[in-house]
Motif scaffolding. Sequence first.
Motif, mmCIF file in Angstrom:
data_model
loop_
_atom_site.group_PDB
_atom_site.id
_atom_site.type_symbol
_atom_site.label_atom_id
_atom_site.label_comp_id
_atom_site.label_asym_id
_atom_site.label_seq_id
_atom_site.Cartn_x
_atom_site.Cartn_y
_atom_site.Cartn_z
ATOM 1 N N CYS A 158 73.912 91.653 13.758
ATOM 2 C CA CYS A 158 72.875 92.424 13.088
ATOM 3 C C CYS A 158 71.499 91.862 13.455
ATOM 4 C CB CYS A 158 73.113 92.328 11.581
ATOM 5 S SG CYS A 158 71.899 93.160 10.563
ATOM 6 N N SER A 159 70.568 92.724 13.812
ATOM 7 C CA SER A 159 69.228 92.250 14.179
ATOM 8 C C SER A 159 68.479 91.670 12.981
ATOM 9 C CB SER A 159 68.420 93.382 14.807
ATOM 10 O OG SER A 159 68.304 94.458 13.902
ATOM 11 N N ASN A 160 68.859 92.051 11.793
ATOM 12 C CA ASN A 160 68.256 91.524 10.574
ATOM 13 C C ASN A 160 69.166 90.440 9.993
ATOM 14 O OD1 ASN A 160 66.518 91.256 8.385
ATOM 15 N ND2 ASN A 160 67.551 92.854 7.226
ATOM 16 N N PHE A 161 69.422 89.398 10.791
ATOM 17 C CA PHE A 161 70.372 88.370 10.352
ATOM 18 C C PHE A 161 69.713 87.336 9.450
ATOM 19 C CE2 PHE A 161 68.893 87.185 14.643
ATOM 20 C CZ PHE A 161 68.383 85.905 14.423
ATOM 21 N N SER A 162 70.518 86.805 8.533
ATOM 22 C CA SER A 162 70.078 85.682 7.707
ATOM 23 C C SER A 162 70.890 84.430 8.022
ATOM 24 C CB SER A 162 70.169 86.030 6.216
ATOM 25 O OG SER A 162 71.474 86.397 5.874
ATOM 26 N N ILE A 163 72.013 84.605 8.731
ATOM 27 C CA ILE A 163 72.788 83.477 9.246
ATOM 28 C C ILE A 163 73.012 83.716 10.734
ATOM 29 C CG2 ILE A 163 74.990 82.242 9.202
ATOM 30 C CD1 ILE A 163 75.112 82.606 6.252
ATOM 31 N N ALA A 164 72.552 82.751 11.524
ATOM 32 C CA ALA A 164 72.693 82.830 12.976
ATOM 33 C C ALA A 164 73.537 81.660 13.459
ATOM 34 C CB ALA A 164 71.329 82.792 13.647
ATOM 35 N N VAL A 165 74.578 81.961 14.201
ATOM 36 C CA VAL A 165 75.427 80.939 14.814
ATOM 37 C C VAL A 165 75.176 80.993 16.320
ATOM 38 C CG1 VAL A 165 77.802 80.210 15.254
ATOM 39 C CG2 VAL A 165 77.167 81.072 12.991
ATOM 40 N N TYR A 166 74.857 79.839 16.893
ATOM 41 C CA TYR A 166 74.558 79.744 18.329
ATOM 42 C C TYR A 166 75.738 79.090 19.031
ATOM 43 C CZ TYR A 166 69.965 80.667 16.474
ATOM 44 O OH TYR A 166 68.916 81.252 15.806
ATOM 45 N N ILE A 167 76.183 79.718 20.091
ATOM 46 C CA ILE A 167 77.376 79.262 20.803
ATOM 47 C C ILE A 167 77.077 79.232 22.300
ATOM 48 C CG2 ILE A 167 78.398 81.577 20.941
ATOM 49 C CD1 ILE A 167 81.112 80.229 20.228
ATOM 50 N N GLY A 168 77.639 78.273 22.991
ATOM 51 C CA GLY A 168 77.324 78.055 24.398
ATOM 52 C C GLY A 168 78.136 78.870 25.382
ATOM 53 N N THR A 222 66.250 82.300 7.054
ATOM 54 C CA THR A 222 67.316 82.365 8.048
ATOM 55 C C THR A 222 67.930 80.986 8.219
ATOM 56 O OG1 THR A 222 66.190 84.150 9.221
ATOM 57 C CG2 THR A 222 67.888 82.959 10.429
ATOM 58 N N LEU A 223 69.251 80.935 8.159
ATOM 59 C CA LEU A 223 69.986 79.691 8.379
ATOM 60 C C LEU A 223 70.521 79.698 9.801
ATOM 61 C CD1 LEU A 223 71.914 79.591 4.989
ATOM 62 C CD2 LEU A 223 69.794 78.411 5.582
ATOM 63 N N HIS A 224 70.339 78.582 10.506
ATOM 64 C CA HIS A 224 70.727 78.469 11.910
ATOM 65 C C HIS A 224 71.808 77.401 12.054
ATOM 66 C CE1 HIS A 224 67.096 80.759 13.023
ATOM 67 N NE2 HIS A 224 66.507 80.071 12.059
ATOM 68 N N ILE A 225 72.871 77.759 12.778
ATOM 69 C CA ILE A 225 74.005 76.847 12.981
ATOM 70 C C ILE A 225 74.286 76.765 14.479
ATOM 71 C CG2 ILE A 225 76.440 76.406 12.501
ATOM 72 C CD1 ILE A 225 76.066 78.427 10.090
ATOM 73 N N ILE A 226 74.271 75.564 15.019
ATOM 74 C CA ILE A 226 74.631 75.368 16.421
ATOM 75 C C ILE A 226 76.066 74.871 16.476
ATOM 76 C CG2 ILE A 226 74.161 74.094 18.547
ATOM 77 C CD1 ILE A 226 71.232 73.944 17.678
ATOM 78 N N CYS A 227 76.903 75.596 17.217
ATOM 79 C CA CYS A 227 78.319 75.245 17.371
ATOM 80 C C CYS A 227 78.467 74.133 18.401
ATOM 81 C CB CYS A 227 79.117 76.444 17.873
ATOM 82 S SG CYS A 227 79.512 77.634 16.636
ATOM 83 N N GLY A 228 78.757 72.948 17.930
ATOM 84 C CA GLY A 228 79.094 71.859 18.829
ATOM 85 C C GLY A 228 77.951 70.918 19.147
ATOM 86 N N LYS A 229 78.254 69.655 19.028
ATOM 87 C CA LYS A 229 77.306 68.583 19.339
ATOM 88 C C LYS A 229 76.897 68.629 20.815
ATOM 89 C CE LYS A 229 77.312 63.539 18.792
ATOM 90 N NZ LYS A 229 78.160 62.423 18.321
ATOM 91 N N THR A 230 77.850 68.924 21.694
ATOM 92 C CA THR A 230 77.566 68.974 23.129
ATOM 93 C C THR A 230 76.562 70.071 23.442
ATOM 94 O OG1 THR A 230 79.766 68.129 23.631
ATOM 95 C CG2 THR A 230 78.596 69.223 25.420
ATOM 96 N N TYR A 231 76.730 71.247 22.847
ATOM 97 C CA TYR A 231 75.801 72.352 23.069
ATOM 98 C C TYR A 231 74.417 71.996 22.519
ATOM 99 C CZ TYR A 231 73.916 77.120 23.250
ATOM 100 O OH TYR A 231 73.140 78.223 23.515
ATOM 101 N N ALA A 232 74.358 71.393 21.347
ATOM 102 C CA ALA A 232 73.077 71.000 20.757
ATOM 103 C C ALA A 232 72.354 69.999 21.658
ATOM 104 C CB ALA A 232 73.287 70.407 19.368
#
Length: 176
Positions: A8-18, A109-119
Motif C-alpha cells: 500500500c502506498s499509504n503504509f504505516s509499517i514498512a519492511v525492507y528486504i534485500g 511510519t515504522l520501518h523494519i530492516i530484515c536482517g543484520k547483513t542487509y542493514a
Amino acid sequence: MKNIGLGCSNFSIAVYIGNKPSMLEYQQLSCLSPLTLGEIEMINQACGNGWRKVFNVYAKLLYALDKEKFAYSTLAPTWQKYRERFLLQQGSQTALLFSPPQLTTTKHTLHIICGKTYAKHLLATNQLNASFTWLDEQFAIDKAKNLIVCPYFDYRQLSNANIKKLAFLLNDINSQ
C-alpha cells in the motif's frame, strides 16, 4: 528516490528486504505495487518456501502487535486469513520494500530492516543514514527514525519468541 516493492502506498509499517521474488514481473518492478487477492499464494507457488516464510512471518508479526494501537488483528480471525485477505494489498497500510529506506515519510511510519547483513550493506553503501543502538546480536534500533533491524523473516531466524520481541519494540516505538 521512490519506494519500490509490494504493498500500500499509504503504509504505516514498512519492511525492507534485500531480495525480490524471482518472477520476472517483480524483477522489473519500478514502483510500489499493491498485491491482489491470491497473489501471495501465486508467489508462494512460483518461488517456494522462502517467500512463504516471509509472508507468514510478516502476517504473524502484525497479528502480534498491540490491538489497541494497531488494528491488523481485528480485520481477520487468524493471521493466516489476514495474510490471504489483507497483507500488502491496497488499504492495508503495509509495504514490503526492495528499495532502501526512505525515512522522511511520516513520524508515525515504522520501518523494519530484515536482517543484520542487509542493514550493514545499506550502511556501508551509504543507502541508509541511521544511528543504531544494538540491543543484542539480532536487534538494533534507531528510535529517532522509528527504525528497527531484526532477523530475516524466516522461522529459524525470526522465531515466535523473536516475533514477540519485535512486536514489543514496535509497540514501544509507536507509543513515544
